[in-house]
Design a protein around this motif. Sequence first.
Motif, PDB file in Angstrom:
ATOM      1  N   TRP A   3      -6.990  -4.083  19.937  1.00  6.03           N
ATOM      2  CA  TRP A   3      -6.784  -2.669  19.601  1.00  6.03           C
ATOM      3  C   TRP A   3      -7.773  -2.212  18.539  1.00  6.03           C
ATOM      4  N   ASN A   5     -10.909  -3.357  18.127  1.00  3.52           N
ATOM      5  CA  ASN A   5     -12.190  -3.175  18.826  1.00  3.52           C
ATOM      6  C   ASN A   5     -12.188  -1.882  19.638  1.00  3.52           C
ATOM      7  N   THR A   6     -11.092  -1.588  20.278  1.00  2.00           N
ATOM      8  CA  THR A   6     -10.972  -0.367  21.082  1.00  2.00           C
ATOM      9  C   THR A   6     -11.091   0.872  20.196  1.00  2.00           C
ATOM     10  N   THR A   8     -12.570   1.067  17.289  1.00  2.00           N
ATOM     11  CA  THR A   8     -13.946   1.125  16.777  1.00  2.00           C
ATOM     12  C   THR A   8     -14.888   1.730  17.814  1.00  2.00           C
ATOM     13  N   VAL A   9     -14.758   1.305  19.065  1.00  3.66           N
ATOM     14  CA  VAL A   9     -15.603   1.846  20.138  1.00  3.66           C
ATOM     15  C   VAL A   9     -15.313   3.324  20.351  1.00  3.66           C
ATOM     16  N   LEU A  10     -14.048   3.694  20.384  1.00  3.42           N
ATOM     17  CA  LEU A  10     -13.685   5.107  20.568  1.00  3.42           C
ATOM     18  C   LEU A  10     -14.202   5.974  19.412  1.00  3.42           C
ATOM     19  N   ALA A  12     -16.864   5.351  17.532  1.00  2.00           N
ATOM     20  CA  ALA A  12     -18.326   5.431  17.673  1.00  2.00           C
ATOM     21  C   ALA A  12     -18.711   6.438  18.755  1.00  2.00           C
ATOM     22  N   VAL A  13     -17.998   6.410  19.876  1.00  2.00           N
ATOM     23  CA  VAL A  13     -18.268   7.366  20.968  1.00  2.00           C
ATOM     24  C   VAL A  13     -17.967   8.788  20.500  1.00  2.00           C
ATOM     25  N   TRP A  16     -20.764   9.932  18.188  1.00  2.00           N
ATOM     26  CA  TRP A  16     -21.968  10.204  18.993  1.00  2.00           C
ATOM     27  C   TRP A  16     -21.826  11.549  19.708  1.00  2.00           C
TER      28      TRP A  16
END
Length: 185
Positions: A3, A5-6, A8-10, A12-13, A16
């Motif tokens: 969760w 990692n998820t 963190t990716v969300l 970052a997206v 961006w």
Amino acid sequence: MLWLNTITVLAAVAIWALCVYLMWKGWRRRGRFQQGAVGDLHPVPRKLTRPTVDETSGLYVGSSLAGNWQARVTAHGLGVRALAALTGYREGVLVERQDAEALWIPRTAIVSVRTDRRLAGKVMTRDGLLVIRWRPVGVDGAVEIDTGFRGDDKSVYPRWLAEFGGDKTTDPEQAGRDTERKEQK
């Protein structure tokens, strides 16, 4: 741990996407602001004479305010790079851009034609760009625009310079420094 990692990716997206959105809004706002300051484009004539300089294929690099090679003009779609064809006529210059409106520069609006190495955020080798300085409609000469074109075959640049009265000076700032050096000797 998954969760974290998820998330963190969300995040970052999302950051961006926010940056892209803000850049797009800034580009549009700049275009609206420049629309009034730059004036209108010259309409493309319905009928043209035989070309005096044959079509030259290449890349439309963009346009900037004269004297400031980084002040890109975004109004009227002039800030977008595109494959293009440049054709010289007795009446002026036609820039036919792929997926964009054609740009007509009447001979009476042309201030100068020169080669240069930089324009609109693009830097090339010496004499890599053909730059046309011109005046748009309705600004009474108060605004001049430099439009850059990178030809596929740069050996045609002298023909453009001869036809439209350009001089071989590449960089106006460099020309001034060269003149100062000659005067010092």
